[in-house]
Design a protein around this motif. Structure first.
Motif, PDB file in Angstrom:
ATOM      1  N   TYR A 137       0.889  -1.250   0.045  1.00  0.00           N
ATOM      2  CA  TYR A 137       0.058  -0.094   0.037  1.00  0.00           C
ATOM      3  C   TYR A 137       0.791   1.378   0.171  1.00  0.00           C
ATOM      4  N   VAL A 138       0.594   2.096  -0.793  1.00  0.00           N
ATOM      5  CA  VAL A 138       1.257   3.322  -0.759  1.00  0.00           C
ATOM      6  C   VAL A 138       0.204   4.443  -0.694  1.00  0.00           C
ATOM      7  N   ALA A 139       0.245   5.051   0.355  1.00  0.00           N
ATOM      8  CA  ALA A 139      -0.663   6.494   0.590  1.00  0.00           C
ATOM      9  C   ALA A 139      -0.614   7.500  -0.303  1.00  0.00           C
ATOM     10  N   PRO A 140      -1.626   7.920  -1.078  1.00  0.00           N
ATOM     11  CA  PRO A 140      -1.383   9.073  -2.097  1.00  0.00           C
ATOM     12  C   PRO A 140      -1.302  10.481  -1.459  1.00  0.00           C
ATOM     13  N   SER A 141      -0.735  11.172  -1.968  1.00  0.00           N
ATOM     14  CA  SER A 141      -0.592  12.679  -1.642  1.00  0.00           C
ATOM     15  C   SER A 141      -1.377  13.357  -2.500  1.00  0.00           C
ATOM     16  N   LYS A 142      -2.535  14.164  -2.153  1.00  0.00           N
ATOM     17  CA  LYS A 142      -3.585  14.629  -2.694  1.00  0.00           C
ATOM     18  C   LYS A 142      -3.439  16.301  -2.504  1.00  0.00           C
ATOM     19  N   CYS A 143      -3.625  16.959  -3.854  1.00  0.00           N
ATOM     20  CA  CYS A 143      -3.609  18.253  -3.842  1.00  0.00           C
ATOM     21  C   CYS A 143      -5.132  18.875  -3.023  1.00  0.00           C
ATOM     22  N   LEU A 144      -4.828  20.236  -2.939  1.00  0.00           N
ATOM     23  CA  LEU A 144      -6.346  20.745  -2.325  1.00  0.00           C
ATOM     24  C   LEU A 144      -7.584  20.761  -3.123  1.00  0.00           C
ATOM     25  N   ASN A 145      -7.246  20.399  -4.383  1.00  0.00           N
ATOM     26  CA  ASN A 145      -8.463  20.406  -5.313  1.00  0.00           C
ATOM     27  C   ASN A 145      -9.241  19.147  -5.316  1.00  0.00           C
ATOM     28  N   GLU A 146      -8.607  18.253  -4.346  1.00  0.00           N
ATOM     29  CA  GLU A 146      -9.351  16.862  -4.067  1.00  0.00           C
ATOM     30  C   GLU A 146      -9.430  16.797  -2.839  1.00  0.00           C
ATOM     31  N   THR A 147     -10.911  16.313  -2.498  1.00  0.00           N
ATOM     32  CA  THR A 147     -11.583  16.110  -1.232  1.00  0.00           C
ATOM     33  C   THR A 147     -11.008  14.759  -0.434  1.00  0.00           C
ATOM     34  N   ILE A 148     -10.512  14.888   0.663  1.00  0.00           N
ATOM     35  CA  ILE A 148     -10.085  13.514   1.330  1.00  0.00           C
ATOM     36  C   ILE A 148     -10.868  12.909   2.599  1.00  0.00           C
ATOM     37  N   ALA A 159      -4.744   8.642   2.544  1.00  0.00           N
ATOM     38  CA  ALA A 159      -4.293   9.918   1.829  1.00  0.00           C
ATOM     39  C   ALA A 159      -3.961  11.155   2.694  1.00  0.00           C
ATOM     40  N   PHE A 160      -3.132  11.953   2.246  1.00  0.00           N
ATOM     41  CA  PHE A 160      -2.750  13.344   2.904  1.00  0.00           C
ATOM     42  C   PHE A 160      -2.414  14.382   2.293  1.00  0.00           C
ATOM     43  N   ARG A 161      -2.266  15.625   2.520  1.00  0.00           N
ATOM     44  CA  ARG A 161      -1.877  16.702   2.038  1.00  0.00           C
ATOM     45  C   ARG A 161      -0.471  16.540   1.681  1.00  0.00           C
ATOM     46  N   PRO A 162       0.112  17.376   0.715  1.00  0.00           N
ATOM     47  CA  PRO A 162       1.681  17.262   0.562  1.00  0.00           C
ATOM     48  C   PRO A 162       2.530  18.075   1.341  1.00  0.00           C
ATOM     49  N   ILE A 163       2.000  18.980   1.893  1.00  0.00           N
ATOM     50  CA  ILE A 163       2.867  19.819   2.926  1.00  0.00           C
ATOM     51  C   ILE A 163       2.500  19.463   4.461  1.00  0.00           C
ATOM     52  N   PRO A 164       3.568  18.815   4.964  1.00  0.00           N
ATOM     53  CA  PRO A 164       3.253  18.276   6.578  1.00  0.00           C
ATOM     54  C   PRO A 164       3.153  19.436   7.254  1.00  0.00           C
ATOM     55  N   PRO A 165       2.682  19.339   8.609  1.00  0.00           N
ATOM     56  CA  PRO A 165       2.471  20.385   9.486  1.00  0.00           C
ATOM     57  C   PRO A 165       3.830  20.289  10.441  1.00  0.00           C
ATOM     58  N   LYS A 166       4.195  21.568  11.173  1.00  0.00           N
ATOM     59  CA  LYS A 166       4.973  21.634  11.819  1.00  0.00           C
ATOM     60  C   LYS A 166       4.950  21.071  13.280  1.00  0.00           C
ATOM     61  N   TYR A 167       5.705  20.324  13.627  1.00  0.00           N
ATOM     62  CA  TYR A 167       5.829  19.683  14.916  1.00  0.00           C
ATOM     63  C   TYR A 167       5.202  20.406  16.289  1.00  0.00           C
ATOM     64  N   GLY A 168       4.289  20.137  16.990  1.00  0.00           N
ATOM     65  CA  GLY A 168       3.787  21.137  17.862  1.00  0.00           C
ATOM     66  C   GLY A 168       2.359  20.830  18.119  1.00  0.00           C
ATOM     67  N   SER A 169       2.021  21.925  19.119  1.00  0.00           N
ATOM     68  CA  SER A 169       0.329  21.821  19.397  1.00  0.00           C
ATOM     69  C   SER A 169      -0.333  22.887  18.696  1.00  0.00           C
ATOM     70  N   TYR A 170      -1.620  22.530  18.388  1.00  0.00           N
ATOM     71  CA  TYR A 170      -2.349  23.370  17.519  1.00  0.00           C
ATOM     72  C   TYR A 170      -3.779  23.754  18.007  1.00  0.00           C
TER      73      TYR A 170
END
Length: 298
Positions: A137-148, A159-170
């Protein structure tokens, strides 16, 4: 004399008819189909034009044919590698998943239920779940024009977005972002906004002391029975009360495991930081060479 005149007329008419037929035949044989060049062809090419042209302004599917000596595979690889720059910069159009600056999306981190129903229960056992993920299995990286969308309330892979979040609290981080962190070997802590604050603090303090690569965010997806959770790639631990031994064991077993764990030399140039409250601090180093080192008794 009359016979000769009739014969002459007959021969004249026959000559005229032969010439007429000759002209008709000649006209048929000289008729040619119109010539089309690649640029003037009004139809569609399948699967692609016989010769690529730089002037083509349309879209290629699935990707452009041979260009500048590159093969189709090379061109596709180039498009894949630059996807994060083309379809996601971590700032624009993020409202597709969640925009913390949009007041209409602030309910995710608010306690809108009866807080007492989320009180910790010492008699309630924790749930530890492990999902089977096929090795291929290969998880796809999807652009913002696609709903996940995900099949579970607490997704641990997909699936996930290409830009990963910075580590920390949100204030709130959507699943489409923290699933990317899970694929990179991070541990994600989730808590319901109505969860008991003392238990939330105990869990986040333990996580912060264990490793640098972590994400902390509230979510409405947790149940009143178990308002706290830790996630890893393909695994989850849901609890009502924080058992530090159980928590440390889960972190040690699963930290640094995922299909996209960065190498020691790899540096992430772009990160998602919308709604970031507190950046993660180093425990040992960025690679978390030692996980939960403060717990030498385990």
């Amino acid at each position: 004399m009359i016979k000769y005149s009739a014969l002459f007329c007959y021969l004249l008419l026959l000559t005229i008819e032969i010439h007429a037929r000759g002209r008709i035949v000649k006209r048929k044989t000289t008729t040619k189909a119109p010539k089309y060049t690649i640029e003037s062809w009004p139809g569609k090419w399948f699967p692609h034009p016989p010769l690529p042209k730089d002037s083509w302004k349309g879209k290629w599917f699935p990707y452009p044919p041979y260009t500048n000596g590159q093969t189709l595979r090379d061109q596709h690889a180039k498009n894949t590698l630059s996807a994060s720059e083309i379809c996601d910069d971590g700032k624009q159009n993020i409202g597709v998943d969640h925009d913390p600056s949009d007041v209409r999306q602030t309910f995710e981190h608010l306690c809108l239920a009866n807080r007492s129903s989320y009180s910790p229960n010492m008699d309630r056992e924790a749930f530890r779940i492990e999902y089977f993920i096929p090795p291929a299995y290969v998880a796809p990286s999807k652009c913002l024009n696609e709903t996940i969308n995900y099949d579970t309330a607490l997704p641990t892979y997909g699936a996930f977005r290409p830009i990963p979040p910075k580590y920390g609290s949100y204030t709130y981080l959507p699943a489409q972002r923290w699933v990317s962190s899970l694929s990179r070997g991070a541990i994600v802590m989730l808590y319901h906004p109505c969860a008991y604050s003392g238990q939330v603090k105990l869990l986040q303090d333990t996580l912060r002391a264990c490793l640098y690569r972590h994400i902390i965010t509230p979510t409405q997806a947790l149940s009143p029975e178990r308002a706290l959770a830790l996630l890893a790639w393909g695994k989850s631990l849901e609890m009502s009360v924080v058992d530090e031994n159980l928590v440390v064991d889960f972190i040690r077993q699963n930290a640094g495991k995922g299909p996209n764990v960065p190498s020691k030399q790899q540096n992430i140039s772009k990160t998602y930081q919308a709604g970031l409250l507190q950046e993660a601090h180093l425990v040992t180093d960025e690679n978390d060479e030692e996980v939960c080192g403060y717990r030498e008794d385990m």
